[in-house]
Design a protein around this motif. Structure first.
Motif, mmCIF file in Angstrom:
data_model
loop_
_atom_site.group_PDB
_atom_site.id
_atom_site.type_symbol
_atom_site.label_atom_id
_atom_site.label_comp_id
_atom_site.label_asym_id
_atom_site.label_seq_id
_atom_site.Cartn_x
_atom_site.Cartn_y
_atom_site.Cartn_z
ATOM 1 N N LEU A 161 0.819 -1.209 0.000
ATOM 2 C CA LEU A 161 0.000 0.000 0.000
ATOM 3 C C LEU A 161 0.855 1.262 0.000
ATOM 4 C CD1 LEU A 161 -2.642 -1.028 2.714
ATOM 5 C CD2 LEU A 161 -2.797 -1.353 0.244
ATOM 6 N N HIS A 162 0.244 2.365 -0.421
ATOM 7 C CA HIS A 162 0.927 3.658 -0.328
ATOM 8 C C HIS A 162 0.217 4.604 0.638
ATOM 9 C CE1 HIS A 162 -2.181 5.487 -2.857
ATOM 10 N NE2 HIS A 162 -2.005 4.530 -3.742
ATOM 11 N N ILE A 163 -0.869 4.142 1.276
ATOM 12 C CA ILE A 163 -1.529 4.932 2.320
ATOM 13 C C ILE A 163 -1.027 4.481 3.691
ATOM 14 C CG2 ILE A 163 -3.596 5.419 0.954
ATOM 15 C CD1 ILE A 163 -5.000 3.137 2.458
ATOM 16 N N PRO A 164 -1.153 5.326 4.717
ATOM 17 C CA PRO A 164 -0.670 4.935 6.051
ATOM 18 C C PRO A 164 -1.407 3.717 6.599
ATOM 19 C CG PRO A 164 -1.018 7.306 5.927
ATOM 20 C CD PRO A 164 -1.606 6.731 4.689
ATOM 21 N N VAL A 165 -0.655 2.882 7.329
ATOM 22 C CA VAL A 165 -1.189 1.662 7.922
ATOM 23 C C VAL A 165 -0.991 1.721 9.442
ATOM 24 C CG1 VAL A 165 -0.977 -0.857 8.078
ATOM 25 C CG2 VAL A 165 -0.742 0.297 5.851
ATOM 26 N N ILE A 166 -2.077 1.440 10.180
ATOM 27 C CA ILE A 166 -2.026 1.307 11.635
ATOM 28 C C ILE A 166 -1.996 -0.174 11.980
ATOM 29 C CG2 ILE A 166 -3.174 1.802 13.837
ATOM 30 C CD1 ILE A 166 -4.718 4.030 12.398
ATOM 31 N N GLY A 167 -1.098 -0.560 12.887
ATOM 32 C CA GLY A 167 -1.078 -1.920 13.407
ATOM 33 C C GLY A 167 -1.531 -1.929 14.851
ATOM 34 N N VAL A 168 -2.046 -3.078 15.307
ATOM 35 C CA VAL A 168 -2.607 -3.147 16.655
ATOM 36 C C VAL A 168 -2.489 -4.561 17.208
ATOM 37 C CG1 VAL A 168 -4.954 -3.731 15.886
ATOM 38 C CG2 VAL A 168 -4.650 -2.484 18.043
ATOM 39 N N ARG A 169 -2.445 -4.662 18.493
ATOM 40 C CA ARG A 169 -2.570 -5.891 19.294
ATOM 41 C C ARG A 169 -1.319 -6.173 20.125
ATOM 42 N NH1 ARG A 169 -2.596 -11.658 19.282
ATOM 43 N NH2 ARG A 169 -4.476 -12.507 20.210
ATOM 44 N N ASN A 170 -1.564 -6.294 21.424
ATOM 45 C CA ASN A 170 -0.536 -6.679 22.392
ATOM 46 C C ASN A 170 0.652 -5.726 22.457
ATOM 47 O OD1 ASN A 170 -1.904 -8.895 23.358
ATOM 48 N ND2 ASN A 170 -0.912 -10.341 21.981
ATOM 49 N N ILE A 171 0.414 -4.462 22.179
ATOM 50 C CA ILE A 171 1.468 -3.460 22.290
ATOM 51 C C ILE A 171 1.401 -2.854 23.687
ATOM 52 C CG2 ILE A 171 2.428 -1.329 21.374
ATOM 53 C CD1 ILE A 171 2.594 -3.635 19.438
ATOM 54 N N ARG A 172 2.507 -2.923 24.410
ATOM 55 C CA ARG A 172 2.492 -2.469 25.798
ATOM 56 C C ARG A 172 3.599 -1.470 26.138
ATOM 57 N NH1 ARG A 172 2.123 -7.900 25.653
ATOM 58 N NH2 ARG A 172 4.325 -8.123 26.194
ATOM 59 N N THR A 173 4.702 -1.492 25.380
ATOM 60 C CA THR A 173 5.865 -0.711 25.795
ATOM 61 C C THR A 173 6.347 0.237 24.707
ATOM 62 O OG1 THR A 173 7.501 -2.303 24.969
ATOM 63 C CG2 THR A 173 6.605 -2.699 27.181
ATOM 64 N N GLU A 174 7.088 1.228 25.173
ATOM 65 C CA GLU A 174 7.718 2.183 24.235
ATOM 66 C C GLU A 174 8.641 1.465 23.270
ATOM 67 O OE1 GLU A 174 11.091 4.000 22.728
ATOM 68 O OE2 GLU A 174 11.329 3.323 24.805
#
Length: 326
Positions: free
Chosen positions: A269-282
């Motif tokens: 893709l050339h549009i921004p992508v958000i990822g998610v799941r189990n993210i807890r730390t910097e």
């Protein structure tokens, strides 16, 4: 090189950093009537005040009979606009862009048997809901097309075996998406974002990649990759060898299959992508952004269970950078 504090601009909308509050449904803060409450306003203000980059307001239902459960936020009537506008004003107050997720729970595996006229009516309700969302003052809309809800059911060749305009071949499975976007295109000017939360396995990663490209070509501004079909056999195992070597040590994050699907779909893709799941730390967020694996990262439960998570994360990042330059 981008980092978690690098701004990103979508159309005319400036997002001050790469961390997103995903659409967390706060059932405990909403009554059965579906209206915005003071508790809900306090929750969104606390997140905005701490300086998250963007907020996606929780799944907001287009129909009283399409809710996840009784106490879900609603947008099926003009009377909801007043309360929803109070949420949108919080974003304006803190200069935090706010999208609102538009949702219908759907019909499960029975999607193939739903009368075409019912889907026509729901499509009309989505269109009207989009207009209400813009009138309420949000900066954009996220269409909920994941988690086995209505759009997820229609997108999936596993469940959508209809033989009408809403299903059959790929183009007809995309009919609802395409028609909805075409009928509301005039709303999405340079100051209004069109986003989509897509299941990364509908039922396979390859299927979802094809859907993501199709949606992008329809004019999508932003895509948010989450889970689709929950059955274990359709989970896409993460191929860790595809990741850079400086991987954080947290094992659970390292093996996360939903993050992996977002990383893989972004490559096409050339549009921004958000990822998610189990993210807890910097460290986890920084790894994904600094290695250009994702454009933005959504952090949900950590923001609920860790007081001032965003403030602490910003401090941790700046401290780590300072130490690295010594």
């Amino acid at each position: 090189m981008n980092n978690i504090l690098t701004p990103i601009k979508i159309k005319n909308i400036l997002i001050q950093n790469r961390i997103v509050l995903p659409p967390l449904v706060r059932f405990s803060m909403i009554e059965d009537d579906g209206y915005v409450t003071d508790k809900l306003l306090d929750w969104y203000e606390s997140i905005a005040r701490d300086g998250v980059g963007m907020i996606i307001v929780e799944a907001t239902c287009v129909s009283a009979d399409g809710k996840l459960r009784e106490n879900q936020l609603g947008i099926w009537d003009d009377s909801f606009i007043e309360g929803l506008s109070k949420i949108a004003k919080i974003g304006k107050k803190y200069k935090i862009p706010m999208l609102i997720q538009i949702h219908h729970a759907g019909f499960g595996k029975n999607i193939k048997d739903v009368d075409e006229k019912i889907l026509d009516e729901i499509l009309d309700k989505f269109v009207i809901a989009f207009h209400r969302a813009k009138k309420a003052g949000f900066d954009g809309i996220e269409i909920h097309g994941a988690h086995t809800y209505l759009l997820s059911q229609l997108n999936s060749r596993l469940w959508n075996t209809r033989n009408d305009k809403y299903g059959g071949d790929f183009e007809r499975r995309m009919y609802f998406n395409k028609t909805l976007i075409e009928r509301t295109r005039e709303l999405f000017d340079d100051n209004f974002i069109l986003g989509y939360r897509l299941g990364g396995n509908e039922p396979t990663l390859e299927d979802s990649t094809k859907i993501a490209i199709y949606l992008q070509d329809l004019g999508l501004d932003l895509i948010h990759i989450s889970s689709g079909i929950p059955e274990e056999r359709f989970r896409q195992p993460a191929k860790i060898d595809n990741f850079p070597e400086n991987y954080p040590e947290e094992k659970d994050f390292k093996l996360d299959w939903v993050i992996y699907m977002g990383v893989e779909i972004k490559k096409h893709l050339h549009i921004p992508v958000i990822g998610v799941r189990n993210i807890r730390t910097e460290e986890q967020v920084s790894y994904l952004i600094e290695n250009n694996l994702l454009d933005m990262v959504a952090v949900g439960r950590a923001m609920i269970f860790t007081n001032k998570w965003m403030v602490k994360t910003r401090k941790a990042y700046l401290k780590r950078v300072k130490n690295d330059t010594k």
